[in-house]
Design a protein around this motif. Structure first.
Motif, PDB file in Angstrom:
ATOM      1  N   TRP A 115       0.859  -1.175   0.000  1.00 12.58           N
ATOM      2  CA  TRP A 115       0.000   0.000   0.000  1.00 12.58           C
ATOM      3  C   TRP A 115       0.899   1.229   0.000  1.00 12.58           C
ATOM      4  O   TRP A 115       1.905   1.276   0.716  1.00 12.58           O
ATOM      5  N   PHE A 116       0.536   2.250  -0.753  1.00 10.47           N
ATOM      6  CA  PHE A 116       1.409   3.422  -0.819  1.00 10.47           C
ATOM      7  C   PHE A 116       0.589   4.695  -1.032  1.00 10.47           C
ATOM      8  O   PHE A 116      -0.482   4.669  -1.654  1.00 10.47           O
ATOM      9  N   SER A 117       1.094   5.790  -0.471  1.00 13.68           N
ATOM     10  CA  SER A 117       0.486   7.086  -0.769  1.00 13.68           C
ATOM     11  C   SER A 117       1.035   7.562  -2.106  1.00 13.68           C
ATOM     12  O   SER A 117       2.184   7.306  -2.445  1.00 13.68           O
ATOM     13  N   ALA A 118       0.189   8.257  -2.871  1.00  8.46           N
ATOM     14  CA  ALA A 118       0.604   8.802  -4.167  1.00  8.46           C
ATOM     15  C   ALA A 118       0.368  10.308  -4.090  1.00  8.46           C
ATOM     16  O   ALA A 118      -0.686  10.814  -4.487  1.00  8.46           O
ATOM     17  N   GLU A 119       1.373  11.002  -3.553  1.00 10.83           N
ATOM     18  CA  GLU A 119       1.210  12.420  -3.250  1.00 10.83           C
ATOM     19  C   GLU A 119       0.862  13.248  -4.476  1.00 10.83           C
ATOM     20  O   GLU A 119       0.013  14.143  -4.432  1.00 10.83           O
ATOM     21  N   GLY A 120       1.528  12.957  -5.596  1.00 10.52           N
ATOM     22  CA  GLY A 120       1.287  13.727  -6.812  1.00 10.52           C
ATOM     23  C   GLY A 120      -0.090  13.517  -7.408  1.00 10.52           C
ATOM     24  O   GLY A 120      -0.530  14.295  -8.254  1.00 10.52           O
ATOM     25  N   SER A 121      -0.777  12.471  -6.975  1.00 13.89           N
ATOM     26  CA  SER A 121      -2.114  12.174  -7.493  1.00 13.89           C
ATOM     27  C   SER A 121      -3.198  12.312  -6.430  1.00 13.89           C
ATOM     28  O   SER A 121      -4.360  11.972  -6.690  1.00 13.89           O
ATOM     29  N   LYS A 122      -2.815  12.780  -5.235  1.00 17.09           N
ATOM     30  CA  LYS A 122      -3.772  12.947  -4.132  1.00 17.09           C
ATOM     31  C   LYS A 122      -4.549  11.656  -3.902  1.00 17.09           C
ATOM     32  O   LYS A 122      -5.793  11.636  -3.878  1.00 17.09           O
ATOM     33  N   ALA A 123      -3.803  10.559  -3.720  1.00 16.10           N
ATOM     34  CA  ALA A 123      -4.463   9.256  -3.676  1.00 16.10           C
ATOM     35  C   ALA A 123      -3.657   8.252  -2.854  1.00 16.10           C
ATOM     36  O   ALA A 123      -2.520   8.498  -2.455  1.00 16.10           O
ATOM     37  N   ILE A 124      -4.295   7.101  -2.638  1.00 17.79           N
ATOM     38  CA  ILE A 124      -3.666   5.914  -2.064  1.00 17.79           C
ATOM     39  C   ILE A 124      -3.744   4.814  -3.118  1.00 17.79           C
ATOM     40  O   ILE A 124      -4.767   4.680  -3.808  1.00 17.79           O
ATOM     41  N   GLY A 125      -2.674   4.032  -3.253  1.00 15.63           N
ATOM     42  CA  GLY A 125      -2.677   2.941  -4.212  1.00 15.63           C
ATOM     43  C   GLY A 125      -2.304   1.628  -3.562  1.00 15.63           C
ATOM     44  O   GLY A 125      -1.790   1.597  -2.438  1.00 15.63           O
ATOM     45  N   ARG A 126      -2.543   0.541  -4.268  1.00 11.01           N
ATOM     46  CA  ARG A 126      -2.201  -0.786  -3.761  1.00 11.01           C
ATOM     47  C   ARG A 126      -1.657  -1.645  -4.893  1.00 11.01           C
ATOM     48  O   ARG A 126      -2.219  -1.685  -5.991  1.00 11.01           O
ATOM     49  N   TYR A 127      -0.553  -2.334  -4.590  1.00 10.04           N
ATOM     50  CA  TYR A 127       0.099  -3.211  -5.559  1.00 10.04           C
ATOM     51  C   TYR A 127       0.072  -4.633  -5.041  1.00 10.04           C
ATOM     52  O   TYR A 127       0.385  -4.895  -3.871  1.00 10.04           O
ATOM     53  N   ASP A 128      -0.293  -5.567  -5.910  1.00  7.53           N
ATOM     54  CA  ASP A 128      -0.341  -6.989  -5.556  1.00  7.53           C
ATOM     55  C   ASP A 128       0.866  -7.699  -6.162  1.00  7.53           C
ATOM     56  O   ASP A 128       0.927  -7.880  -7.385  1.00  7.53           O
ATOM     57  N   PRO A 129       1.845  -8.115  -5.344  1.00 11.91           N
ATOM     58  CA  PRO A 129       3.018  -8.816  -5.886  1.00 11.91           C
ATOM     59  C   PRO A 129       2.672 -10.137  -6.563  1.00 11.91           C
ATOM     60  O   PRO A 129       3.382 -10.580  -7.473  1.00 11.91           O
ATOM     61  N   ALA A 130       1.575 -10.769  -6.151  1.00 16.53           N
ATOM     62  CA  ALA A 130       1.211 -12.065  -6.723  1.00 16.53           C
ATOM     63  C   ALA A 130       0.790 -11.939  -8.186  1.00 16.53           C
ATOM     64  O   ALA A 130       1.078 -12.815  -9.003  1.00 16.53           O
ATOM     65  N   THR A 131       0.130 -10.840  -8.517  1.00 18.79           N
ATOM     66  CA  THR A 131      -0.335 -10.639  -9.892  1.00 18.79           C
ATOM     67  C   THR A 131       0.510  -9.619 -10.651  1.00 18.79           C
ATOM     68  O   THR A 131       0.329  -9.443 -11.853  1.00 18.79           O
TER      69      THR A 131
END
Length: 333
Positions: A115-131
């Motif tokens: 899970w990560f903050s995306a400051e430049g996009s005013k958002a939170i994102g999530r990455y799945d290593p499995a996919t």
């Protein structure tokens, strides 16, 4: 004689297993100026390996099994990369491209996902290593969504929005629309605090959130259940950068990048216990899980200060490269 020998053999094996398990714990430390991730043996405080990372590394986190590290490449909100490091081979793996989300900064590993903050996009994102895919994101609509905390069940996300002077609490629930398929629905509560609020942490019991503001040095204390501001402490922690609870939840550490002070607060009384001079400027904080020590990255000093949590004193220094900042704990399982 045989019984004694067998007992000694089993004891030696046990010592070997536990000693080996302890040796697998690693301190991860980023050097922003050298663009490296240092892998440190916490027992000896020796750097046992370094791995190159991107041009502006800020935060690092390890996977639950301690075998992989993830580094946010920030660029003041303009870049779009998370570096992936194999901690066993101490080699970089293929990067994660976070586009269309820009400026990854705060980073967590929960429920097998990054899970990560995306400051430049005013958002939170999530990455799945499995996919190997970005599988979720949500906007905050706030300026400089910077630091991040995700609850263990991944049902609550907390962020500080530095320029907006707010804290966001994102809550996820599973809903089933009439005659529809179940889906996850997220809601956001925005809590006004003080402009410049950046470093924050949630208490180990999950009841309070403390956030420190760099501009006026105040600390906002929020009730997590009611999602309301309880009080604002006039801590005079001008230049406050990071804030962390001790593992037992009894104390709160706040670093000042401007003064180089480490402020220690009693979490219950909300009173200052001690102010420790750790260098010219103090940034990232990492608590050792057993509650014995803390590591404080002193970026302008080019070292990491080692703090004894019982004595509340600096007991040593560790050099991992120029301008150290982001810290994480990796324990191979």
């Amino acid at each position: 004689m045989f019984r004694i020998t067998a007992f000694l053999f089993l004891l030696i094996v046990f010592w070997g297993i536990t000693g080996n398990a302890q040796s697998q714990a690693r301190l991860l430390a980023l050097s922003k100026a050298d663009h490296t991730l240092a892998i440190v043996d916490p027992a000896t405080l020796k750097v046992i390996g370094t791995v190159p990372v991107g041009e502006d590394p800020h935060e690092v986190i390890a996977s639950t099994d301690g075998k992989t590290a993830y580094v946010s490449i920030y660029g003041g909100g303009t870049l779009h990369t998370i570096n992936v490091i194999d901690l066993l081979s101490q080699k970089p793996l293929p990067n994660v491209d976070t586009r269309p989300l820009f400026g990854p900064h705060g980073i967590e590993f929960v429920n097998g996902k990054v899970w990560f903050s995306a400051e430049g996009s005013k958002a939170i994102g999530r990455y799945d290593p499995a996919t190997n895919k970005l599988d979720w994101s949500m906007g905050t609509g706030q300026d400089r969504t910077h630091m991040l905390y995700v609850s263990a069940d991944a049902k609550k996300i907390y962020t500080t929005n530095v320029n907006s002077g707010t804290v966001s609490i994102l809550t996820g629930t599973l809903i089933t629309p009439p005659n529809g398929k179940p889906r996850e629905d997220w809601s956001q509560t925005v809590i006004p605090v003080t402009k410049g609020c950046e470093g924050f942490d949630v208490s180990p019991n999950g009841k309070q959130l403390w956030a420190a503001a760099s501009e006026d040095g105040s600390i906002a204390v929020i009730d997590v259940e009611t999602k309301k501001l309880i009080t604002t402490i006039d801590a005079k922690a001008v230049g406050a950068n990071r804030l962390k609870f001790t593992p037992d939840g009894k104390m709160v550490f706040i670093t000042s990048l401007r003064s180089g002070d480490l402020l220690v607060y009693d979490a219950q009384t909300q009173k200052e216990l001690k102010r420790v001079k750790v260098g010219k400027g103090a940034a990232g904080i990492l608590m050792v899980p057993d509650g014995s020590r803390a590591f404080v990255a002193c970026s302008p000093d080019n070292y990491i200060a080692v703090i004894d949590l019982k004595k509340l004193e600096v007991t040593g220094h560790l050099e991992v490269g120029r301008s150290p900042d982001g810290l994480a704990w990796a324990e191979q399982r």
